[in-house]
Scaffold this active site. Structure first.
Site, PDB file in Angstrom:
ATOM      1  N   GLY A  64       0.805  -1.216   0.000  1.00  0.00           N
ATOM      2  CA  GLY A  64       0.000   0.000   0.000  1.00  0.00           C
ATOM      3  C   GLY A  64       0.833   1.258   0.000  1.00  0.00           C
ATOM      4  O   GLY A  64       2.017   1.251   0.365  1.00  0.00           O
ATOM      5  N   PRO A  66       2.065   5.033   1.210  1.00  0.00           N
ATOM      6  CA  PRO A  66       2.247   5.631   2.544  1.00  0.00           C
ATOM      7  C   PRO A  66       0.968   6.348   2.992  1.00  0.00           C
ATOM      8  O   PRO A  66       0.142   6.760   2.182  1.00  0.00           O
ATOM      9  CB  PRO A  66       3.399   6.619   2.315  1.00  0.00           C
ATOM     10  CG  PRO A  66       4.119   6.122   1.111  1.00  0.00           C
ATOM     11  CD  PRO A  66       3.077   5.507   0.242  1.00  0.00           C
ATOM     12  N   ALA A  67       0.826   6.479   4.306  1.00  0.00           N
ATOM     13  CA  ALA A  67      -0.309   7.180   4.924  1.00  0.00           C
ATOM     14  C   ALA A  67      -1.638   6.478   4.667  1.00  0.00           C
ATOM     15  O   ALA A  67      -2.693   7.107   4.692  1.00  0.00           O
ATOM     16  CB  ALA A  67      -0.373   8.636   4.456  1.00  0.00           C
ATOM     17  N   ARG A  68      -1.593   5.176   4.440  1.00  0.00           N
ATOM     18  CA  ARG A  68      -2.822   4.397   4.236  1.00  0.00           C
ATOM     19  C   ARG A  68      -3.124   3.474   5.410  1.00  0.00           C
ATOM     20  O   ARG A  68      -3.967   2.588   5.308  1.00  0.00           O
ATOM     21  CB  ARG A  68      -2.731   3.583   2.951  1.00  0.00           C
ATOM     22  CG  ARG A  68      -3.378   4.221   1.725  1.00  0.00           C
ATOM     23  CD  ARG A  68      -2.894   5.589   1.436  1.00  0.00           C
ATOM     24  NE  ARG A  68      -3.470   6.122   0.186  1.00  0.00           N
ATOM     25  CZ  ARG A  68      -3.090   7.258  -0.368  1.00  0.00           C
ATOM     26  NH1 ARG A  68      -2.154   7.997   0.213  1.00  0.00           N
ATOM     27  NH2 ARG A  68      -3.657   7.692  -1.482  1.00  0.00           N
ATOM     28  N   GLY A  69      -2.433   3.640   6.517  1.00  0.00           N
ATOM     29  CA  GLY A  69      -2.765   2.874   7.716  1.00  0.00           C
ATOM     30  C   GLY A  69      -2.089   1.528   7.833  1.00  0.00           C
ATOM     31  O   GLY A  69      -2.517   0.696   8.641  1.00  0.00           O
ATOM     32  N   LYS A  70      -1.022   1.281   7.067  1.00  0.00           N
ATOM     33  CA  LYS A  70      -0.360  -0.029   7.139  1.00  0.00           C
ATOM     34  C   LYS A  70       0.231  -0.269   8.525  1.00  0.00           C
ATOM     35  O   LYS A  70       0.089  -1.371   9.077  1.00  0.00           O
ATOM     36  CB  LYS A  70       0.738  -0.132   6.079  1.00  0.00           C
ATOM     37  CG  LYS A  70       0.242  -0.130   4.635  1.00  0.00           C
ATOM     38  CD  LYS A  70       1.347  -0.421   3.653  1.00  0.00           C
ATOM     39  CE  LYS A  70       2.486   0.580   3.759  1.00  0.00           C
ATOM     40  NZ  LYS A  70       2.069   1.971   3.498  1.00  0.00           N
ATOM     41  N   SER A  71       0.926   0.725   9.069  1.00  0.00           N
ATOM     42  CA  SER A  71       1.545   0.543  10.392  1.00  0.00           C
ATOM     43  C   SER A  71       0.501   0.314  11.462  1.00  0.00           C
ATOM     44  O   SER A  71       0.701  -0.477  12.401  1.00  0.00           O
ATOM     45  CB  SER A  71       2.412   1.758  10.735  1.00  0.00           C
ATOM     46  OG  SER A  71       3.503   1.869   9.848  1.00  0.00           O
ATOM     47  N   ARG A 253       6.910  13.003  -1.548  1.00  0.00           N
ATOM     48  CA  ARG A 253       7.243  11.569  -1.525  1.00  0.00           C
ATOM     49  C   ARG A 253       6.030  10.739  -1.949  1.00  0.00           C
ATOM     50  O   ARG A 253       6.160   9.778  -2.729  1.00  0.00           O
ATOM     51  CB  ARG A 253       7.689  11.156  -0.125  1.00  0.00           C
ATOM     52  CG  ARG A 253       8.004   9.678  -0.010  1.00  0.00           C
ATOM     53  CD  ARG A 253       8.121   9.189   1.417  1.00  0.00           C
ATOM     54  NE  ARG A 253       9.160   9.868   2.174  1.00  0.00           N
ATOM     55  CZ  ARG A 253       9.571   9.496   3.382  1.00  0.00           C
ATOM     56  NH1 ARG A 253       9.014   8.434   3.963  1.00  0.00           N
ATOM     57  NH2 ARG A 253      10.506  10.163   4.021  1.00  0.00           N
ATOM     58  N   ARG A 316     -12.945  -5.152  37.741  1.00  0.00           N
ATOM     59  CA  ARG A 316     -13.449  -6.332  38.447  1.00  0.00           C
ATOM     60  C   ARG A 316     -14.739  -5.964  39.166  1.00  0.00           C
ATOM     61  O   ARG A 316     -15.026  -4.786  39.423  1.00  0.00           O
ATOM     62  CB  ARG A 316     -12.414  -6.841  39.442  1.00  0.00           C
ATOM     63  CG  ARG A 316     -11.158  -7.394  38.795  1.00  0.00           C
ATOM     64  CD  ARG A 316     -10.129  -7.809  39.838  1.00  0.00           C
ATOM     65  NE  ARG A 316     -10.616  -8.898  40.692  1.00  0.00           N
ATOM     66  CZ  ARG A 316      -9.975  -9.359  41.766  1.00  0.00           C
ATOM     67  NH1 ARG A 316      -8.803  -8.820  42.103  1.00  0.00           N
ATOM     68  NH2 ARG A 316     -10.479 -10.346  42.480  1.00  0.00           N
ATOM     69  N   HIS A 317     -15.518  -6.957  39.485  1.00  0.00           N
ATOM     70  CA  HIS A 317     -16.757  -6.742  40.235  1.00  0.00           C
ATOM     71  C   HIS A 317     -16.453  -6.170  41.612  1.00  0.00           C
ATOM     72  O   HIS A 317     -15.300  -6.171  42.078  1.00  0.00           O
ATOM     73  CB  HIS A 317     -17.486  -8.078  40.394  1.00  0.00           C
ATOM     74  CG  HIS A 317     -16.597  -9.156  40.958  1.00  0.00           C
ATOM     75  ND1 HIS A 317     -16.280  -9.250  42.292  1.00  0.00           N
ATOM     76  CD2 HIS A 317     -15.926 -10.171  40.345  1.00  0.00           C
ATOM     77  CE1 HIS A 317     -15.470 -10.275  42.498  1.00  0.00           C
ATOM     78  NE2 HIS A 317     -15.230 -10.853  41.322  1.00  0.00           N
ATOM     79  N   ASN A 323     -14.697 -13.205  48.208  1.00  0.00           N
ATOM     80  CA  ASN A 323     -13.489 -12.384  48.257  1.00  0.00           C
ATOM     81  C   ASN A 323     -13.107 -12.072  49.698  1.00  0.00           C
ATOM     82  O   ASN A 323     -11.929 -12.152  50.079  1.00  0.00           O
ATOM     83  CB  ASN A 323     -13.688 -11.056  47.507  1.00  0.00           C
ATOM     84  CG  ASN A 323     -13.765 -11.234  46.011  1.00  0.00           C
ATOM     85  OD1 ASN A 323     -14.569 -10.586  45.343  1.00  0.00           O
ATOM     86  ND2 ASN A 323     -12.939 -12.109  45.461  1.00  0.00           N
ATOM     87  N   ARG A 424     -21.957 -11.960  41.170  1.00  0.00           N
ATOM     88  CA  ARG A 424     -21.216 -10.810  41.666  1.00  0.00           C
ATOM     89  C   ARG A 424     -20.975  -9.746  40.598  1.00  0.00           C
ATOM     90  O   ARG A 424     -20.869  -8.563  40.916  1.00  0.00           O
ATOM     91  CB  ARG A 424     -19.889 -11.256  42.277  1.00  0.00           C
ATOM     92  CG  ARG A 424     -18.997 -12.137  41.404  1.00  0.00           C
ATOM     93  CD  ARG A 424     -17.881 -12.708  42.257  1.00  0.00           C
ATOM     94  NE  ARG A 424     -16.918 -13.548  41.525  1.00  0.00           N
ATOM     95  CZ  ARG A 424     -17.076 -14.840  41.302  1.00  0.00           C
ATOM     96  NH1 ARG A 424     -18.188 -15.449  41.717  1.00  0.00           N
ATOM     97  NH2 ARG A 424     -16.138 -15.531  40.673  1.00  0.00           N
ATOM     98  N   GLU A 447     -15.442 -16.166  35.337  1.00  0.00           N
ATOM     99  CA  GLU A 447     -14.102 -16.353  35.880  1.00  0.00           C
ATOM    100  C   GLU A 447     -13.534 -17.712  35.454  1.00  0.00           C
ATOM    101  O   GLU A 447     -14.287 -18.661  35.168  1.00  0.00           O
ATOM    102  CB  GLU A 447     -14.159 -16.260  37.406  1.00  0.00           C
ATOM    103  CG  GLU A 447     -12.839 -16.482  38.135  1.00  0.00           C
ATOM    104  CD  GLU A 447     -11.759 -15.457  37.773  1.00  0.00           C
ATOM    105  OE1 GLU A 447     -11.409 -15.381  36.578  1.00  0.00           O
ATOM    106  OE2 GLU A 447     -11.266 -14.772  38.688  1.00  0.00           O
ATOM    107  N   HIS A 515     -13.881 -10.515  36.056  1.00  0.00           N
ATOM    108  CA  HIS A 515     -13.151 -11.138  37.152  1.00  0.00           C
ATOM    109  C   HIS A 515     -11.646 -10.973  36.959  1.00  0.00           C
ATOM    110  O   HIS A 515     -11.197 -10.483  35.918  1.00  0.00           O
ATOM    111  CB  HIS A 515     -13.525 -12.619  37.237  1.00  0.00           C
ATOM    112  CG  HIS A 515     -15.002 -12.859  37.265  1.00  0.00           C
ATOM    113  ND1 HIS A 515     -15.739 -12.934  38.420  1.00  0.00           N
ATOM    114  CD2 HIS A 515     -15.897 -13.011  36.240  1.00  0.00           C
ATOM    115  CE1 HIS A 515     -17.021 -13.139  38.130  1.00  0.00           C
ATOM    116  NE2 HIS A 515     -17.137 -13.190  36.818  1.00  0.00           N
TER     117      HIS A 515
END
Length: 605
Positions: A64, A66-71, A253, A316-317, A323, A424, A447, A515
């Site tokens: 693709g 550059p600047a097309r979201g590959k990274s 570029r 977590r709950h 507990n 819970r 959980e 959980h």
């Protein structure tokens, strides 16, 4: 002793079979310890054994402009596959190109001129100290390791040869890593010409048990492209360079790349390759000739992406009666302090939901102003002229379109609360207004099931099942609790796979009330924490972890419940997630095993 038995036998042989295992449950034939290979290989799906080709290696080659979201895609994909248990590594061609820049590029006459004509004695090109580098030393300024737009001109034969050479050298490094034991390698580069792609295909033909998948990112949305270009001005290529200068160079570029770019099509199909095209960040997906198990995992994940502003809250709950008694598992109700936490949680989310919407609008407004200011500084009055239709500047029109798009961008009004099917968590979510929040009870968020250890304290497990207790200390990730339905963290990852994909797909914020083991597993995915660390993450009751997806990763914020205030306070996210590294009882005990997501592991690293 159990530890003596574990030390004597290779880990891959420490398994129980369907006939000998007392556990039954979802995954019948899974070894109790399966560290030496990805745990996907040991699972039984449905009623019959399904052979997966995870013994094969996979090479993912990005394609693709550059600047097309590959990274963005590469980092998300690596994080997901590592979390699933596959040893995955990114090989970035741009990083190698920058390292090689000071030598080969200089010979090609393509490095930026080094100018120190200012009275400050600093380079006018990158604002770093000027002066020539001494022999054998690193370049005196960062301009020496960068490449200007002319380096990417397809008519520049010498520069083109350097770029092709670097890309193939990185591909050789990738293959050596796979041969040494890696499983999935990602070649992160533009690979935008048929010639380059044919060279990679030809090179891979000589390797056995290696499959190839092209992933092409295509973006036709000018707003997204312009936002990405703004981000590119902060890339390593433009450190210390004025943003306006950097943007102009990057756009030049990009025009050079566009002249030579050819999308994947008939030329690759004639060679019977596999490919996937992601268009406009998942709005349209084209998959061709997808055959392998790993390839299907990649394509399925990439089909569920979006860029909408949202937050994934994980907590977590509230404290349960179990507990308070120190017991694991079970299905107890909330204690009085747990009820107080549930009430405070609903108030907090009410407040944060509105605050986040304001934060997004303010961020977009500031970014829009910055874009307009940047445009008018280079072309005075460009934004106003473009708005009135008197300017024919494409850059000004793009800037105005992006500014208006940002100002229209809003947070999705929907908000969901997901809980497990245990009392819970459902009781913790009882105080959310059903007119505003949609509450879902999801069994996959239950959980981790402790089998015959359910409802026991850890001290009781140590007394009644000392071998099991010691085995768990040796390898918490792959250890499976004994008894029917007992689970391991590896089982939990597979159980949560669909939850993760759904969290990537949805376009609104969500709160997961779950959980400890579930919170560990979810945060390990979002924050890219190796699976070996996952079971040792300290996530106490009373904390809220907020993951906000951003272009270069997930941004984490953490809040802690303060009982005497009956409210939450924000804490430092860097110190909020601590890893409690296991301490071996004796120096003769077996060392921790490698994570499936990393080739080597040290308990102290």
């Amino acid at each position: 002793m159990c530890s003596e038995r574990l030390r004597r036998l290779p880990y891959e042989n420490l398994s129980t079979t369907e006939d000998s295992s007392p556990m039954g449950g979802m995954f019948f034939g899974t070894p109790r310890f399966a560290n030496s290979v990805p745990f996907f290989r040991f699972q039984r799906f449905g009623h019959g054994d399904v052979h997966t080709d995870s013994d094969h290696k996979l090479v993912v080659v990005m394609v693709g402009l550059p600047a097309r979201g590959k990274s963005y895609i590469v980092k998300k994909l690596k994080r997901y596959l590592s979390w699933l248990g596959f040893q995955t590594k990114i090989f970035n061609v741009g990083d190698r190109r920058r390292l090689a820049g000071s030598g080969d590029a200089a010979q090609a006459g393509q490095h930026r001129p080094h100018s120190t004509g200012s009275t400050t004695g600093r380079c006018s090109g990158c604002s770093s100290p000027g002066g020539e580098a001494p022999a054998g030393k690193a370049p005196a300024c960062q301009c020496e390791t960068r490449h200007p737009s002319a380096f990417f001109d397809p008519d520049n034969k010498q520069a083109k040869q350097i770029r092709e050479q670097v890309a193939l050298e990185v591909f050789e490094d990738l293959l050596r890593w796979l041969q040494a034991g890696g499983q999935i390698a990602i070649h992160d580069a533009t690979n935008s010409t048929i010639e380059r792609r044919k060279a990679l295909i030809s090179r891979l033909k000589s390797e056995t048990d290696m499959n190839l998948l092209f992933v092409e990112s295509i973006c036709n949305d000018r707003d997204i492209i312009n936002r990405n270009i703004k981000l590119k001005t902060h890339s390593p290529d433009y450190v210390g360079i004025d943003p306006d200068v950097a943007e102009a160079d990057f756009r030049a570029r990009l025009r050079n790349y566009e002249r030579a770019y050819r999308t994947i099509g008939a030329a690759e199909e004639m060679l019977d390759v596999q490919y996937c095209k992601i268009i406009d960040v998942g709005k349209k997906v084209i998959a061709y000739n997808i055959q392998g198990f790993l390839e299907s995992q990649v394509v399925f994940y990439l089909m569920n992406m979006n860029l909408e502003p949202r937050v994934i809250y994980i907590t977590r709950h509230g404290e349960s009666e179990d507990n308070a008694a120190g017991r694991i598992g079970g299905d107890a109700s909330l204690s009085p302090s747990g009820v107080a936490y549930a009430k405070a949680l609903s108030r907090f989310i009410d407040r944060r939901r509105l605050e986040f919407a304001v934060e997004v609008e303010e961020h977009n407004r500031q970014l829009a102003q910055s874009i307009c200011s940047s445009t008018t500084s280079s072309t005075p009055g460009a934004c106003s002229e473009a708005e009135s239709g008197t300017s024919h500047s494409a850059a000004a029109a793009d800037a105005l379109r992006l500014e208006q798009s940002l100002l229209r961008r809003r947070v999705h009004p929907g908000f969901e609360v997901w809980t497990s099917m245990l009392k819970r968590t459902m009781e913790t979510a009882e105080y959310f207004d059903p007119q505003i929040y949609r509450v879902k009870n999801i069994k996959s968020l239950n959980e981790i099931y402790a089998g015959k250890c359910e409802g026991m304290t850890y001290s009781e497990i140590a007394r009644q099942y000392p071998d099991e207790y010691e085995a768990r200390q040796l390898d918490k990730f792959y250890y499976r609790y004994p008894g029917i339905g007992g689970e391991s963290y590896a089982d939990v990852v597979l159980r949560l796979q669909q939850v993760i994909v759904e969290l990537e797909r949805i376009r609104h914020s969500v709160l997961l009330v779950t959980h400890r083991a579930m919170a560990r597993t979810l945060l390990a995915y979002f924050m890219d924490i190796p699976t070996t660390h996952m079971p040792d993450m300290e996530l106490p009751l009373g904390y809220i972890y907020a993951c906000e997806p951003r272009p270069f990763g997930n941004h984490l914020r953490v809040w802690r419940y303060v009982p005497h205030l009956d409210d939450f306070e924000e804490v430092d996210s860097a110190s909020a997630i601590r890893i409690r590294y296991p301490q071996n009882p004796t120096s003769n005990d077996a060392p921790p095993l490698p994570s499936p997501a990393e080739p080597a592991y040290s308990a102290k690293n």
